[in-house]
Design a protein around this motif. Structure first.
Motif, PDB file in Angstrom:
ATOM      1  N   SER A   5      39.930  42.293  54.369  1.00  0.00           N
ATOM      2  CA  SER A   5      41.620  42.342  54.481  1.00  0.00           C
ATOM      3  C   SER A   5      42.078  41.670  53.235  1.00  0.00           C
ATOM      4  O   SER A   5      43.243  41.661  52.936  1.00  0.00           O
ATOM      5  CB  SER A   5      41.970  41.658  55.487  1.00  0.00           C
ATOM      6  OG  SER A   5      41.509  40.365  55.943  1.00  0.00           O
ATOM      7  N   ALA A   6      41.443  40.555  52.513  1.00  0.00           N
ATOM      8  CA  ALA A   6      42.056  39.922  51.496  1.00  0.00           C
ATOM      9  C   ALA A   6      41.805  40.622  50.218  1.00  0.00           C
ATOM     10  O   ALA A   6      42.273  40.181  49.093  1.00  0.00           O
ATOM     11  CB  ALA A   6      41.528  38.508  51.299  1.00  0.00           C
ATOM     12  N   GLN A   7      41.317  41.904  50.200  1.00  0.00           N
ATOM     13  CA  GLN A   7      41.081  42.451  48.789  1.00  0.00           C
ATOM     14  C   GLN A   7      42.344  43.185  48.754  1.00  0.00           C
ATOM     15  O   GLN A   7      42.835  43.786  49.387  1.00  0.00           O
ATOM     16  CB  GLN A   7      39.884  43.503  49.141  1.00  0.00           C
ATOM     17  CG  GLN A   7      38.598  42.780  49.295  1.00  0.00           C
ATOM     18  CD  GLN A   7      38.206  41.739  48.198  1.00  0.00           C
ATOM     19  OE1 GLN A   7      38.195  41.952  46.952  1.00  0.00           O
ATOM     20  NE2 GLN A   7      38.100  40.311  48.332  1.00  0.00           N
ATOM     21  N   PRO A   8      42.711  43.344  47.227  1.00  0.00           N
ATOM     22  CA  PRO A   8      43.677  44.319  46.780  1.00  0.00           C
ATOM     23  C   PRO A   8      43.580  45.726  47.267  1.00  0.00           C
ATOM     24  O   PRO A   8      42.362  46.272  46.993  1.00  0.00           O
ATOM     25  CB  PRO A   8      43.735  43.875  45.135  1.00  0.00           C
ATOM     26  CG  PRO A   8      42.389  43.761  44.927  1.00  0.00           C
ATOM     27  CD  PRO A   8      41.866  42.878  45.867  1.00  0.00           C
ATOM     28  N   ILE A   9      44.631  46.565  47.441  1.00  0.00           N
ATOM     29  CA  ILE A   9      44.490  47.802  47.761  1.00  0.00           C
ATOM     30  C   ILE A   9      44.767  48.710  46.491  1.00  0.00           C
ATOM     31  O   ILE A   9      44.724  50.024  46.727  1.00  0.00           O
ATOM     32  CB  ILE A   9      45.019  48.424  49.175  1.00  0.00           C
ATOM     33  CG1 ILE A   9      46.737  47.880  49.013  1.00  0.00           C
ATOM     34  CG2 ILE A   9      44.644  47.548  50.436  1.00  0.00           C
ATOM     35  CD1 ILE A   9      47.379  48.619  50.062  1.00  0.00           C
ATOM     36  N   SER A  10      45.819  48.136  45.795  1.00  0.00           N
ATOM     37  CA  SER A  10      46.260  48.962  44.561  1.00  0.00           C
ATOM     38  C   SER A  10      45.040  48.689  43.387  1.00  0.00           C
ATOM     39  O   SER A  10      44.769  47.509  43.257  1.00  0.00           O
ATOM     40  CB  SER A  10      47.464  48.373  44.068  1.00  0.00           C
ATOM     41  OG  SER A  10      47.588  48.693  42.830  1.00  0.00           O
ATOM     42  N   PRO A  11      44.626  49.612  42.761  1.00  0.00           N
ATOM     43  CA  PRO A  11      43.722  49.534  41.612  1.00  0.00           C
ATOM     44  C   PRO A  11      44.418  48.678  40.507  1.00  0.00           C
ATOM     45  O   PRO A  11      43.616  48.159  39.612  1.00  0.00           O
ATOM     46  CB  PRO A  11      43.499  50.915  41.222  1.00  0.00           C
ATOM     47  CG  PRO A  11      44.534  51.770  41.711  1.00  0.00           C
ATOM     48  CD  PRO A  11      44.805  51.000  42.921  1.00  0.00           C
ATOM     49  N   LEU A  12      45.662  48.541  40.535  1.00  0.00           N
ATOM     50  CA  LEU A  12      46.435  47.829  39.382  1.00  0.00           C
ATOM     51  C   LEU A  12      46.238  46.581  39.470  1.00  0.00           C
ATOM     52  O   LEU A  12      46.158  45.431  38.652  1.00  0.00           O
ATOM     53  CB  LEU A  12      47.938  48.142  39.353  1.00  0.00           C
ATOM     54  CG  LEU A  12      48.540  49.567  39.032  1.00  0.00           C
ATOM     55  CD1 LEU A  12      49.815  49.662  39.273  1.00  0.00           C
ATOM     56  CD2 LEU A  12      47.918  49.935  37.676  1.00  0.00           C
ATOM     57  N   GLY A  14      43.553  45.148  41.340  1.00  0.00           N
ATOM     58  CA  GLY A  14      42.088  45.264  41.366  1.00  0.00           C
ATOM     59  C   GLY A  14      41.176  45.585  40.065  1.00  0.00           C
ATOM     60  O   GLY A  14      41.356  44.712  39.007  1.00  0.00           O
ATOM     61  N   ARG A  15      40.528  46.805  40.147  1.00  0.00           N
ATOM     62  CA  ARG A  15      39.967  47.310  38.955  1.00  0.00           C
ATOM     63  C   ARG A  15      40.650  47.303  37.754  1.00  0.00           C
ATOM     64  O   ARG A  15      40.081  47.015  36.587  1.00  0.00           O
ATOM     65  CB  ARG A  15      39.549  48.765  39.227  1.00  0.00           C
ATOM     66  CG  ARG A  15      38.726  49.592  38.238  1.00  0.00           C
ATOM     67  CD  ARG A  15      38.270  50.904  38.871  1.00  0.00           C
ATOM     68  NE  ARG A  15      37.485  51.515  37.506  1.00  0.00           N
ATOM     69  CZ  ARG A  15      36.085  51.583  38.046  1.00  0.00           C
ATOM     70  NH1 ARG A  15      35.716  50.908  39.045  1.00  0.00           N
ATOM     71  NH2 ARG A  15      35.497  52.217  36.991  1.00  0.00           N
ATOM     72  N   TYR A  16      41.760  47.451  37.675  1.00  0.00           N
ATOM     73  CA  TYR A  16      42.677  47.621  36.182  1.00  0.00           C
ATOM     74  C   TYR A  16      43.337  46.307  35.997  1.00  0.00           C
ATOM     75  O   TYR A  16      44.322  46.557  35.201  1.00  0.00           O
ATOM     76  CB  TYR A  16      43.262  48.798  35.970  1.00  0.00           C
ATOM     77  CG  TYR A  16      42.700  50.010  36.482  1.00  0.00           C
ATOM     78  CD1 TYR A  16      41.415  50.446  35.404  1.00  0.00           C
ATOM     79  CD2 TYR A  16      43.019  50.894  37.659  1.00  0.00           C
ATOM     80  CE1 TYR A  16      40.828  51.524  35.857  1.00  0.00           C
ATOM     81  CE2 TYR A  16      42.097  52.335  37.771  1.00  0.00           C
ATOM     82  CZ  TYR A  16      40.995  52.532  36.921  1.00  0.00           C
ATOM     83  OH  TYR A  16      40.340  53.614  37.218  1.00  0.00           O
ATOM     84  N   GLN A  17      43.026  45.302  36.685  1.00  0.00           N
ATOM     85  CA  GLN A  17      43.987  44.207  36.564  1.00  0.00           C
ATOM     86  C   GLN A  17      44.188  43.665  35.177  1.00  0.00           C
ATOM     87  O   GLN A  17      45.354  43.374  34.647  1.00  0.00           O
ATOM     88  CB  GLN A  17      43.896  43.031  37.681  1.00  0.00           C
ATOM     89  CG  GLN A  17      44.909  42.065  38.090  1.00  0.00           C
ATOM     90  CD  GLN A  17      44.820  41.018  36.945  1.00  0.00           C
ATOM     91  OE1 GLN A  17      43.811  40.694  36.454  1.00  0.00           O
ATOM     92  NE2 GLN A  17      45.989  39.988  37.213  1.00  0.00           N
ATOM     93  N   SER A  18      43.101  43.644  34.562  1.00  0.00           N
ATOM     94  CA  SER A  18      43.232  42.981  33.094  1.00  0.00           C
ATOM     95  C   SER A  18      44.031  43.756  32.304  1.00  0.00           C
ATOM     96  O   SER A  18      44.576  43.064  31.346  1.00  0.00           O
ATOM     97  CB  SER A  18      41.753  42.819  32.667  1.00  0.00           C
ATOM     98  OG  SER A  18      41.100  44.129  32.446  1.00  0.00           O
ATOM     99  N   GLN A  19      43.938  45.006  32.223  1.00  0.00           N
ATOM    100  CA  GLN A  19      44.823  45.787  31.450  1.00  0.00           C
ATOM    101  C   GLN A  19      46.288  45.792  31.616  1.00  0.00           C
ATOM    102  O   GLN A  19      47.079  46.210  30.935  1.00  0.00           O
ATOM    103  CB  GLN A  19      44.582  47.522  31.742  1.00  0.00           C
ATOM    104  CG  GLN A  19      43.144  47.580  30.951  1.00  0.00           C
ATOM    105  CD  GLN A  19      41.951  47.856  32.076  1.00  0.00           C
ATOM    106  OE1 GLN A  19      41.786  46.957  32.822  1.00  0.00           O
ATOM    107  NE2 GLN A  19      41.450  48.818  31.948  1.00  0.00           N
TER     108      GLN A  19
END
Length: 463
Positions: A5-12, A14-19
């Protein structure tokens, strides 16, 4: 099932946060609260420094610096947590900001200023200015610089390939040659028009109370020139004053901005699909990235994923931006709350656009023009010179130097739906009853030379 439940649901996030992380300084909930604090504190300072209420509450330079630091250098995780704690009690985000400042004033032993906090304000007075501040800074400090870098890269690419001939494909079929540089320059010109509009965007703000009438202001201090004070305050924040509103600023500037951004995105989408097609034609070679895998089963593959990812992100961005543009310009009577939920997604629209810019920036770095393939393609399609030949004949006919009837039909019969080689065209041109000057000009014409003013036109993107 494990608890995620604590995981981000938006790829922005999560996966693409650095960009896209730089947008978080502006378009996150924390960024919005920081801007709210800025507006509240600047209004407090405006009221006190101008003694608009006759309170005589002076604020020293040191105290003003300390107050501004609340929304500046001192704003961080502790502030964010405290605001969340207050909002959990108030159930109102702007009221939490007001109480937060009141607590800071208590710590500074300046409770005498407490009633200047949020004076005569509706929450939308604070919110509309805060959104204008954060959107403006996100555009000018994050999105525009990234967009300008991409367009400059495209500009250099266009100029470096300005003279490289390429077979055009109108309707996907062989057509009058152009140059790769000129085709890229078309996109540069289109994108620059939209960037100019975005860079000149006006950011409006209202500061006029519960229904835009300054009623509470007049009731509290009828002798103050509240229209002048409101305009001066809004403009002191780097925004343009909107004097005629309901409870909310009408958001037309936001619709204009997001519409222009969406238009920019659509041009980029067109560019991405064109480059994808050029790659599929082998006009561009893809430079393999060390260690990267193109296909889980076909080892040879290098896929144009940067351009495909850009397409997807541009489409998602526009879905958000178009929705915002449509939603924000309508508010029932003097106020409804549809804009509140909608505006919380501004960062999502910006984020996917920013991610697409990053996709394309990286994708362009992984390409090399395959000039041999471009030339080979041209030499396989001598029939594209049919346009040049029939047009030159028509000019001779117009000058009275030839009596050929219907030159277009003549060339249509020779070339339409057919592969015509160099020798066949030379024989055809030699048989024409045209002026010697025209014949000589046509006999030396080749597909790779039939590019008109493409190179000159390309250079105009620097003018």
């Amino acid at each position: 099932m494990s608890n995620l439940s604590a995981q981000p649901i938006s790829p922005l996030d999560g996966r693409y946060q650095s960009q896209v992380k730089d947008l978080g300084n502006h378009l996150s909930e924390a960024g919005l609260n920081r801007a709210r604090l800025e507006v509240e504190i600047e209004w407090l300072l405006w009221l006190a420094s101008r003694n608009l209420l006759g309170s005589g509450s002076e604020i020293s330079t040191k105290e003003a610096f300390a107050l501004r630091a609340i929304a500046g250098a001192e704003f961080g995780d502790t502030s964010i947590a405290k605001l969340a704690e207050l909002e959990a009690v108030t159930r109102h985000d702007v009221k939490a900001v007001e109480y937060f400042i009141r607590e800071q004033l208590k710590d500074m032993q300046r409770q005498d200023l407490s009633e200047l906090v949020h004076f005569a304000c509706t929450s939308e007075d604070i919110n509309n200015l805060a959104y204008a501040i954060t959107v403006k800074s996100a555009i000018n400090e994050v999105w525009l610089p990234k967009a300008n870098v991409l367009v400059e890269k495209l500009t250099k690419l266009a100029l470096s390939h300005a003279g490289v001939p390429m077979l055009s494909r109108t309707h996907g079929q062989p057509a009058t040659p152009t140059t790769m540089g000129k085709e890229i320059a078309v996109f540069v010109s289109r994108l620059n028009r939209q960037l100019k509009r975005i860079s000149q965007q006006e950011y409006l703000g209202k500061f006029s109370g519960a229904t835009g009438t300054f009623a509470a202001h007049i009731a509290a201090a009828p002798d103050v020139e509240w229209l002048e004070e409101s305009q001066g305050f809004v403009e002191s924040l780097g925004l343009s004053w909107n004097p005629l509103t309901t409870q909310i600023e009408s958001h037309d500037w936001q619709a204009e901005l997001y519409g222009t951004m969406a238009h920019f995105n659509r041009i980029l989408h067109n560019l991405a699909t064109d480059f994808w097609t050029y790659i599929s034609l082998n006009y561009f070679k893809q430079i393999p990235v060390a260690g990267a895998t193109g296909s889980s089963t076909m080892p040879h593959k290098v896929n144009p994923i940067r351009f495909e990812n850009a397409e997807a992100n541009l489409e998602i961005s526009n879905a958000i931006l178009d929705s915002l543009s449509a939603t924000l310009v309508t508010s029932r009577l003097q106020r409804d709350l549809t804009d509140s939920s909608a505006q919380r997604n501004i960062g999502v629209g910006f984020g996917h656009s920013l991610l697409a810019l990053d996709n394309l920036d990286r994708g362009l770095d992984e390409l090399a023009l395959n000039e041999a393939v471009l030339l080979g393609d041209l030499l396989e399609n001598w029939e594209v010179l049919g346009e040049a030949i029939q047009t030159a004949i028509r000019a001779d006919v117009a000058r009275g130097e030839s009596d050929i009837s219907d030159p277009y039909a003549l060339l249509k019969e020779l070339t339409r739906g057919k592969k015509v080689g160099e020798e066949e065209l030379l024989v055809f041109v030699n048989s024409l009853a045209v002026s010697q000057e025209t014949k000589e000009r046509l006999l030396v014409l080749r597909p790779e030379r039939y590019v008109g003013l493409a190179e000159e036109l390309t250079k105009r993107i620097r003018s």
